[in-house]
Motif scaffolding. Structure first.
Motif, short mmCIF file in Angstrom:
data_model
loop_
_atom_site.label_atom_id
_atom_site.label_comp_id
_atom_site.label_asym_id
_atom_site.label_seq_id
_atom_site.Cartn_x
_atom_site.Cartn_y
_atom_site.Cartn_z
N LYS A 1 0.83 -1.20 0.00
CA LYS A 1 0.00 0.00 0.00
C LYS A 1 0.87 1.25 0.00
O LYS A 1 1.90 1.31 0.67
CB LYS A 1 -0.90 -0.02 1.25
CG LYS A 1 -1.65 1.25 1.56
CD LYS A 1 -2.75 1.50 0.53
CE LYS A 1 -3.56 2.73 0.93
NZ LYS A 1 -4.55 3.09 -0.09
N THR A 2 0.45 2.26 -0.76
CA THR A 2 1.07 3.59 -0.73
C THR A 2 0.06 4.57 -0.13
O THR A 2 -1.07 4.66 -0.60
CB THR A 2 1.45 4.05 -2.14
OG1 THR A 2 2.35 3.11 -2.72
CG2 THR A 2 2.11 5.41 -2.10
N SER B 1 -1.95 7.86 0.72
CA SER B 1 -2.30 9.14 0.14
C SER B 1 -2.31 10.19 1.25
O SER B 1 -2.28 9.86 2.44
CB SER B 1 -3.66 9.07 -0.54
OG SER B 1 -4.67 8.81 0.43
N ILE B 2 -2.36 11.47 0.90
CA ILE B 2 -2.36 12.53 1.90
C ILE B 2 -3.56 12.40 2.83
O ILE B 2 -3.46 12.56 4.04
CB ILE B 2 -2.34 13.91 1.21
CG1 ILE B 2 -1.01 14.10 0.48
CG2 ILE B 2 -2.57 15.03 2.22
CD1 ILE B 2 -0.92 15.40 -0.29
N SER B 3 -4.71 12.02 2.24
CA SER B 3 -5.93 11.91 3.06
C SER B 3 -5.85 10.76 4.06
O SER B 3 -6.61 10.74 5.04
CB SER B 3 -7.14 11.75 2.16
OG SER B 3 -7.05 10.54 1.42
N GLU B 4 -4.95 9.81 3.82
CA GLU B 4 -4.83 8.66 4.71
C GLU B 4 -3.78 8.88 5.79
O GLU B 4 -3.64 8.06 6.70
CB GLU B 4 -4.48 7.41 3.91
CG GLU B 4 -5.60 6.97 2.98
CD GLU B 4 -5.14 5.90 2.00
OE1 GLU B 4 -5.97 5.08 1.60
OE2 GLU B 4 -3.94 5.91 1.66
N GLY C 1 7.74 8.15 -0.89
CA GLY C 1 6.43 7.75 -1.42
C GLY C 1 6.34 6.31 -1.86
O GLY C 1 5.47 5.94 -2.65
#
Length: 264
Positions: A196-197, A199-202, A245
């Motif tokens: 998994k990468t 995201s900013i929201s995560e 990232g």
């Protein structure tokens, strides 16, 4: 079985036909051997030391006496015939009877001693055998193609006959069915990721502010510098960007096995 009535008055017709009738009646006993199956040790034939004791064998539909003989690794059983002769009124000697029995030996037709099996005694068969078999059949009902899979920890090439590898389970794990959760509400549904990468929201909520001091022409002052804000004295930002990232693994500790299923 057939019966002969010998106790009669008026002169019993004791002819060769009557004797043949007796022979026919006795032959019915051969049928009992089929209860044990071909090449069965019906009784006796105990191995004592290097000798097989007297007993009875069932061979190709015939119940035969076995006579004691020394046992060797490659012993073969053969049928022996001993003719019995008697004197007749108008002929000196004729064959009237043949004794057939088995023992170890060599002949054109023979059977390996190792092929003979001693069946279980009928009194040793559990009286509730039928109910046990019925229960086993119920328990084995799940073993059908597409129904149950098993982890196989040996090489795929050694999967036993009657089973095959479940191709769509390669690289996957099993999770319980739950109709209340969207991810698990359908049997056979696939999902999940190996890595998994974010995201900013995560990412967790946070900022990059910090407190520090700064010297300029008017003296030294303490103030807060935030990312993206220039330092009035040096013109530099408070923090530099960092991070690559890259995706990270979601895998728990595991051991690889091939999933197999029963196919009959």
């Amino acid at each position: 079985m057939n019966k002969s009535n010998f106790n009669q008055t008026g002169g019993y017709p004791l002819k060769t036909e009557r004797l043949q009738e007796l022979q026919t009646s006795f032959e019915i006993f051969n049928a009992f051997g089929s209860l044990a199956g071909n090449l069965a040790i019906v009784s006796g034939c105990e191995i004592v030391g290097s000798t097989v004791k007297n007993g009875f064998l069932y061979i190709d539909g015939e119940l035969l006496e076995f006579r004691e003989s020394a046992l060797a690794i490659d012993s073969t059983v053969v049928i022996f015939e001993e003719p019995v002769k008697r004197f007749f009124e108008n002929d000196p000697l004729r064959e009237v009877y043949t004794i057939r029995y088995t023992s170890f030996g060599t002949a054109e037709e023979s059977w390996l001693w190792t092929d003979f099996k001693r069946p279980i005694e009928t009194k040793s068969i559990p009286t509730d055998l039928i109910s046990r078999l019925t229960l086993i059949e119920k328990k084995l009902a799940i073993f059908q193609s597409g129904g149950v899979v098993f982890p196989w920890f040996k090489p795929v090439g050694e999967i036993p006959e009657g089973f095959q590898e479940v191709a769509d389970m390669k690289g996957r794990m099993i999770i319980g069915y739950d109709p209340t959760q969207t991810e698990f509400n359908l049997i056979g549904k696939n999902g999940g990721l190996k890595n998994k990468t974010l995201s900013i929201s995560e990412m967790p909520s946070h900022d990059h502010t910090f407190s520090g001091s700064n010297s300029n022409s008017s003296g030294t002052s303490n103030h807060v510098i935030t990312t993206g804000q220039a330092d009035e004295g040096s013109g530099k930002f408070g923090m530099q960007p960092t991070g690559g990232g890259q995706a990270f693994s979601l895998l728990n500790p595991y051991r690889v096995a091939a999933y197999i299923e029963f196919i009959g």
